[in-house]
Design an enzyme around this catalytic site. Structure first.
Site, PDB file in Angstrom:
ATOM      1  N   ASN B 127      17.440 -13.730 -41.653  1.00 29.57           N
ATOM      2  CA  ASN B 127      16.126 -13.736 -41.021  1.00 29.57           C
ATOM      3  C   ASN B 127      15.911 -12.383 -40.353  1.00 29.57           C
ATOM      4  OD1 ASN B 127      13.863 -14.105 -39.498  1.00 29.57           O
ATOM      5  ND2 ASN B 127      14.590 -15.935 -38.443  1.00 29.57           N
ATOM      6  N   CYS B 130      11.717 -12.439 -37.830  1.00 29.05           N
ATOM      7  CA  CYS B 130      11.166 -13.308 -36.798  1.00 29.05           C
ATOM      8  C   CYS B 130      10.306 -12.490 -35.842  1.00 29.05           C
ATOM      9  CB  CYS B 130      12.282 -13.996 -36.017  1.00 29.05           C
ATOM     10  SG  CYS B 130      11.610 -15.095 -34.755  1.00 29.05           S
ATOM     11  N   LYS B 165      15.209 -12.775 -45.988  1.00 30.95           N
ATOM     12  CA  LYS B 165      13.884 -13.338 -45.715  1.00 30.95           C
ATOM     13  C   LYS B 165      12.964 -12.256 -45.168  1.00 30.95           C
ATOM     14  CE  LYS B 165      11.530 -17.242 -43.676  1.00 30.95           C
ATOM     15  NZ  LYS B 165      11.709 -18.588 -43.116  1.00 30.95           N
ATOM     16  N   ILE B 191       7.152 -15.926 -47.523  1.00 35.25           N
ATOM     17  CA  ILE B 191       7.079 -15.027 -46.381  1.00 35.25           C
ATOM     18  C   ILE B 191       7.443 -15.754 -45.081  1.00 35.25           C
ATOM     19  CG2 ILE B 191       5.317 -13.540 -47.404  1.00 35.25           C
ATOM     20  CD1 ILE B 191       3.199 -15.008 -45.723  1.00 35.25           C
ATOM     21  N   GLY B 217       1.248 -22.068 -41.950  1.00 28.01           N
ATOM     22  CA  GLY B 217       0.318 -23.091 -42.403  1.00 28.01           C
ATOM     23  C   GLY B 217      -0.632 -22.602 -43.486  1.00 28.01           C
ATOM     24  N   GLY B 243       4.865 -20.414 -47.354  1.00 27.41           N
ATOM     25  CA  GLY B 243       3.694 -19.978 -46.586  1.00 27.41           C
ATOM     26  C   GLY B 243       2.528 -20.898 -46.883  1.00 27.41           C
ATOM     27  N   GLY B 244       2.412 -21.966 -46.103  1.00 28.87           N
ATOM     28  CA  GLY B 244       1.251 -22.837 -46.249  1.00 28.87           C
ATOM     29  C   GLY B 244       1.357 -23.907 -47.306  1.00 28.87           C
TER      30      GLY B 244
HETATM   31  C1  LIG Z   1       8.161 -23.842 -35.572  1.00 30.35           C
HETATM   32  C2  LIG Z   1       8.683 -22.873 -36.583  1.00 30.35           C
HETATM   33  C3  LIG Z   1       9.973 -22.377 -36.469  1.00 30.35           C
HETATM   34  C4  LIG Z   1      10.475 -21.470 -37.396  1.00 30.35           C
HETATM   35  N1  LIG Z   1      11.762 -21.018 -37.283  1.00 30.35           N
HETATM   36  C5  LIG Z   1      12.258 -20.168 -38.224  1.00 30.35           C
HETATM   37  C6  LIG Z   1      13.609 -19.739 -38.165  1.00 30.35           C
HETATM   38  O1  LIG Z   1      14.380 -20.121 -37.296  1.00 30.35           O
HETATM   39  N2  LIG Z   1      14.048 -18.863 -39.125  1.00 30.35           N
HETATM   40  C7  LIG Z   1      13.222 -18.414 -40.119  1.00 30.35           C
HETATM   41  O2  LIG Z   1      13.646 -17.625 -40.959  1.00 30.35           O
HETATM   42  N3  LIG Z   1      11.945 -18.829 -40.214  1.00 30.35           N
HETATM   43  C8  LIG Z   1      11.442 -19.693 -39.285  1.00 30.35           C
HETATM   44  N4  LIG Z   1      10.140 -20.128 -39.401  1.00 30.35           N
HETATM   45  C9  LIG Z   1       9.307 -19.642 -40.519  1.00 30.35           C
HETATM   46  C10 LIG Z   1       9.279 -20.668 -41.648  1.00 30.35           C
HETATM   47  O3  LIG Z   1      10.560 -20.842 -42.193  1.00 30.35           O
HETATM   48  C11 LIG Z   1       8.313 -20.209 -42.753  1.00 30.35           C
HETATM   49  O4  LIG Z   1       8.758 -18.970 -43.261  1.00 30.35           O
HETATM   50  C12 LIG Z   1       6.896 -20.037 -42.262  1.00 30.35           C
HETATM   51  O5  LIG Z   1       6.578 -21.021 -41.308  1.00 30.35           O
HETATM   52  C13 LIG Z   1       5.860 -20.093 -43.391  1.00 30.35           C
HETATM   53  O6  LIG Z   1       5.868 -21.323 -44.046  1.00 30.35           O
HETATM   54  P1  LIG Z   1       4.842 -22.537 -43.695  1.00 30.35           P
HETATM   55  O7  LIG Z   1       3.466 -21.963 -43.699  1.00 30.35           O
HETATM   56  O8  LIG Z   1       5.085 -23.556 -44.749  1.00 30.35           O
HETATM   57  O9  LIG Z   1       5.225 -23.016 -42.334  1.00 30.35           O
HETATM   58  C14 LIG Z   1       9.652 -21.040 -38.464  1.00 30.35           C
HETATM   59  C15 LIG Z   1       8.353 -21.540 -38.579  1.00 30.35           C
HETATM   60  C16 LIG Z   1       7.853 -22.451 -37.664  1.00 30.35           C
HETATM   61  C17 LIG Z   1       6.452 -22.963 -37.828  1.00 30.35           C
END
Ligand SMILES: Cc1cc2nc3c(=O)[nH]c(=O)nc-3n(C[C@H](O)[C@H](O)[C@H](O)COP(=O)(O)O)c2cc1C
Ligand SMILES: Cc1cc2nc3c(=O)[nH]c(=O)nc-3n(C[C@H](O)[C@H](O)[C@H](O)COP(=O)(O)OP(=O)(O)OC[C@H]3O[C@@H](n4cnc5c(N)ncnc54)[C@H](O)[C@@H]3O)c2cc1C
Ligand SMILES: Cc1cc2nc3c(=O)[nH]c(=O)nc-3n(C[C@H](O)[C@H](O)[C@H](O)COP(=O)(O)OP(=O)(O)OC[C@H]3O[C@@H](n4cnc5c(N)ncnc54)[C@H](O)[C@@H]3O)c2cc1C
Ligand SMILES: Cc1cc2nc3c(=O)[nH]c(=O)nc-3n(C[C@H](O)[C@H](O)[C@H](O)COP(=O)(O)O)c2cc1C
Ligand code: FES
Ligand code: FES
Lengths: 258, 305, 305, 258
Positions: B127, B130, B165, B191, B217, B243-244
């Site tokens: 990661n 972040c 990532k 992403i 989202g 991503g979403g």
């Molecule tokens: C509450 C939350 C916590 C997350 N924690 C991490 C994390 O610890 N490590 C990481 O690589 N990505 C983390 N992410 C990112 C997600 O893994 C993902 O890349 C991102 O949310 C996009 O996908 P989505 O739109 O389906 O949520 C986090 C996302 C959210 C919403």
């Protein structure tokens, strides 16, 4: 815990912007304790995206129905207020731990203190405590007359004192003012409401037996996302925490930092 | 071979769907809701060397078709992850993708080495993206040289494949992708969240305690698709796309755009059963359309792998 | 002085609301719907030295709470803009912000010089951030040195203030903002659209003829707010904020975050009366709350100007 | 052009996924010619964000009502299909130029060719042409029996030939096959439907008097955003163009590149 399309049996405004909604579904069978909550998806599309946590106010297991009370305020709750009878709502629940009613013995006097939209879970709680043989005293605080609700419901279960901040209904002032004025005494204290109210109660009764129910912005509601954490009061290195959604929303008096 | 199984380095997946890191914790809660064996893989919450409490609350805020989060990498730390979290998966066949984070390169090395040694992890996910911790991580994700060096160093101490990532908060994501490819990465995840902010009109200040949060989202899907499409044409590495994603159509879009597997993040919060439901829906849909394998839906030129 | 008037370089605005460039054409169509004097300012569609047809269709696609566009800077070209479009505003007092684009620095200079000489334009807005034309523009928006040089050269040939419209598709927008500030820019506009893509599941290819398009609408608001907030704390320049504005609350959020004026883009497509309605709603709301001036809603530390 | 919350007076499925919706409002008074369209906001929130262009099928100025026919297919039109009587819909219109009915003299024979969901505007067109004393022949093409609609309506206005691609209703094949087979002759041709159909007609009748109505993805619908442009046929340097929303959607035969 279930994810269910519950059926709306009623949805009406009972005070200014305060709605009472009756929902029917199998999920009701899983409700165990007063203070548990539902996580409600107010739309079938992505606006608003997140669910809204709303306390269970009352359950009727035979009818498979439960009641929630909510304030139509932001986008999600306003949308919820537009639901009609027989519509379905996407509900996740019951969630959270609820009040430890099992700890209360018959004959105990329990003081329930509720502020604003923190009042709803106390209604189920009062009902159960009465059934268990406890004496229930309720103090409810609202900002003004227009948003007072359910004081009659509570009256059937014990003494009730209502205060409003602007004095337009009941006693004038905060709930702590009423408690002082009325010199209420009790064996246990359960509270739900805004953090300043909870803090005032903790300051006033640092050593009382009791629990309080917290609010925090949530993501998942089931303990996965860590959105809703709070610090514990006894935590030297600052890494200990509780999740409001799954460890709470009800915490023992003095356990978490308000 | 089924219509949906896929093989990625370190991750032999019965279907292309995995929960995204941070949106599934360490599987404890959702593991009570359904059998985790139904998932293609599981990306674990970021692990750092030491326990982290993360940021103060509020940590989440809602936006149009999206949400902001600023959890701040809260996790019990490497030791407890190994002793308390990984054993949960002893009876589960689904491969694990361990997301690792840190402030220094040494942090990443330490976690990578220890986790890869457990023998319980299929692959690592660095990661470097972040947006919610000030000290680091994100710098590795925006500087191709740093990203490459970190990849090299983590590869050197790991005996399992390493995915990197990527952050979308960059001018050209393909530059970072190519840099980590050359440095020996085995795959890419993209992403991560986009850096965003919401104001609190009552205070006039940012709503999140951390000010800035990561946007996830449905709102970010077009950006994710664009980046995956770009990266697909610039590297040979397998891509875990995210991503979403929340519907079957989303999954198809990601596969068509060039993802080899798909991670589902935020959608788990709205529907904790979503990964299970999507994997079932995907298989049924391909069966109904008599498509032999998921990758057959891709136009030929995208089918790089 | 009213509650809502504001003074920006070259733009003396009766209220902080203007339509965003490309979302109002040259005022012809919406000018028939309401009196353009009601607007704070008007950002015109990008003008290039020569006429441009732009990209093939489809040029727009819908996404969650957003849209992608790949118009490709279609415009009648400098000469016709001057001869056929500007005269429309002869009887209108609202100041014009002329958006200019091109492929080379000379293009920008040519358009800037000619437009500033007409005496009809309040200020120029350098579009160095259009993601939809391959040949150029965007490079100026992602490279701080190029952005600065372009700003300097345009300033040298213009006798009116110059705003630079920044691209959000960068790792650090404050670097570009500071570079153009040092180069003499009089103001900033942000944000332009985010580069995105949508797939066509029927063909397996990108839906837009141009493949990539610019994401706008409510979906991008958190990114716009974050960037405006960042830039506000790093430069002294006035900021015209935009990205997903469609309600009164959106306008307040942008002002709180640090914008000095607000542009409304995509929302004009859903409601062609939106700018008019918002300017009326804003004034009424401040009056109702007895707020003397819009900027009084800002927390003190943001009040840089 | 108005932006109006029109009232839904009826909304029903008349063929598979094909809905007929009756809307009431002052906007109806502004409709001038058949072929104009509405730009409909199918939601009050941002999903879907953009309006949907839908042709006006019929107007009743006295009742202040108009009819639209639409296929519930994607997100917006499916949402539209859930509207109930007395709901309001946010409509922008009437937009576009419509068919040049003023050019048609009494006694002329006009061939109307419609394909699929391109059929609706032809109904209003047929009605007006008949009122003007023209003879109307209509050829309607659908993909199959389940999605055939309004053939009875057209029958009241002149000869009607319906074809389906799979032969499950009426003649088998494309509209051009029917025209050949029936050796239809006419003075003028108005067409609306999928581009391949329009192209086949242009190829077949390069020099006919007539017009065709085009579809293109739209942003604004009023000529502002340049989303909906098309090339003109006679354009040496490639910079000439028409906007489908405001210069069209109806174009003279041979004017624009299909
Ligand atoms: C509450 C939350 C916590 C997350 N924690 C991490 C994390 O610890 N490590 C990481 O690589 N990505 C983390 N992410 C990112 C997600 O893994 C993902 O890349 C991102 O949310 C996009 O996908 P989505 O739109 O389906 O949520 C986090 C996302 C959210 C919403
Ligand atoms: C355990 C628990 C029980 C609750 N029980 C009730 C109840 O019985 N009745 C009731 O009216 N309200 C209750 N609330 C508060 C209720 O969740 C919020 O008022 C509601 O989420 C606000 O949503 P909105 O759409 O009105 O506001 P918006 O401003 O649109 O909300 C935006 C986001 O912030 C979150 N949010 C905003 N305010 C709060 C808050 N006070 N607490 C948690 N999240 C918030 C929303 O959930 C949403 O994610 C409870 C909260 C918790 C945590
Ligand atoms: C002038 C004009 C008149 C029309 N008249 C009718 C009619 O009377 N009845 C009818 O059913 N349809 C008509 N259409 C087509 C109709 O606009 C599309 O079917 C509809 O917009 C699709 O929306 P959706 O929500 O179903 O699809 P989605 O897939 O959700 O649409 C996504 C986006 O693409 C656009 N889009 C998709 N297909 C089309 C298309 N064929 N034409 C234009 N935009 C499209 C949508 O407007 C939206 O912006 C007309 C189109 C035009 C341009
Ligand atoms: C259809 C369309 C055309 C645009 N054309 C231009 C343009 O010519 N020049 C420019 O600087 N920005 C252009 N933009 C960007 C907008 O001015 C604005 O920066 C962006 O859309 C974000 O604001 P919004 O979310 O309110 O639309 C265009 C945007 C759209 C949607
Ligand atoms: S809301 Fe996700 S952990 Fe509590
Ligand atoms: S849809 Fe905007 S110009 Fe036609």
């Amino acid at each position: 815990m279930k994810k269910e399309d519950m059926i709306v049996r009623d949805n009406r405004e009972i005070a200014q912007d305060i709605y009472e909604m009756v929902l029917e579904g199998n999920l009701v069978g899983e409700v165990e304790r007063p203070g548990e909550f539902l996580h409600i998806n107010t739309s079938r599309h992505s606006v608003p995206l997140l669910r809204r946590p709303i306390s269970i106010c009352n359950t009727d297991k035979q009818k498979r129905q439960l009641t929630i009370l909510y304030r139509a305020e932001g986008q999600g709750t306003r949308l919820l207020s537009t639901y009609s009878t027989n519509d379905t709502v996407d509900v996740l629940g019951p969630l959270g731990n609820g009040f430890p009613v099992g700890d209360v013995s018959s004959g105990e006097t329990v003081l329930l203190v509720g502020g604003g939209i923190g009042v709803p879970p106390l209604y189920d709680l009062a009902t159960v405590l009465r059934e268990q043989g406890a004496t229930v005293i309720t103090v409810l605080g609202f900002s003004n007359k227009n948003v007072v609700f359910y004081e009659n419901h509570f009256q059937k279960l014990g003494d009730v004192y209502v205060s409003t901040i602007d004095g337009s209904f009941g006693y004038s002032g905060f709930v702590t003012d009423v408690i002082d004025q009325k010199k209420l005494s009790f064996d246990r204290l359960f509270a739900c409401g805004p953090v300043p109210m909870l803090r005032a109660l903790e300051d006033k009764y640092p050593n009382v037996k009791g629990s309080l129910s917290l609010e925090e912005r949530m993501g998942c509601g089931i303990g996965v996302c860590l959105a809703c954490v709070c610090h514990t009061q006894n935590d030297p290195d600052g890494s200990d925490y509780r999740k409001v959604c799954s460890d709470g929303p009800v915490f023992p008096w003095g356990e978490v930092v308000l | 071979m089924s219509r949906v199984n896929i093989d990625l380095p370190g991750l032999s997946m019965k279907n292309p769907i995995m929960p995204a890191s941070g949106c599934f914790g360490f599987g404890e809660e959702i593991g009570k809701l359904y059998d985790l064996n139904e998932l293609g893989a599981i990306a674990l919450k970021a692990t750092t060397p030491q326990p982290r409490y993360g940021n103060e609350t509020p940590r989440v805020a809602e936006t149009a078709s999206g949400m902001l989060n600023a959890i701040g990498l809260q996790n019990p730390g490497l030791e407890k992850v190994i002793t308390e979290q990984l054993s949960r998966f002893d009876t589960i066949e689904t491969p694990l993708l361990a997301n690792i984070a840190g402030t220094t390169m040494e942090d990443y090395e330490e976690v990578a080495e220890a986790l890869s040694k457990t023998g319980k992890i299929g692959a690592l996910e660095l990661n470097i993206s972040c947006p919610n911790v000030k000290e680091g991580g994100i710098a590795f994700g925006t500087d191709p040289q740093l990203a490459a060096e970190l990849t090299k160093r983590v590869k050197a101490v790991s005996n399992i494949p390493v995915y990197v990532k990527l952050s979308p908060n960059v001018t050209d994501i393909t530059v970072i992708a190519k840099a980590v490819e050359r440095a020996g990465a085995d795959g890419l995840s993209l992403i991560n969240t986009l850096s965003g902010m919401k104001m609190d009109r009552n205070t006039g200040k940012p709503l999140l305690a951390n000010s800035v949060g990561g946007l996830s989202g449905p709102a970010i899907k077009p950006i994710a698709i664009r980046m995956i499409h770009e990266v697909r044409h610039q590297t040979e590495l397998p891509i875990i796309g995210m991503g979403g994603v929340s519907t079957l159509d989303d999954i198809l879009d990601f596969i068509i755009a060039g993802a080899d597997a798909v991670a589902v993040g935020t959608a788990n919060f709205i529907n904790p059963f979503v990964c299970l439901e999507l994997s079932q829906a995907l298989e049924q849909s391909l069966e109904r359309q008599q498509i032999n394998h998921l990758y057959d839906i891709r136009p030929k030129e995208v089918h790089l792998r």
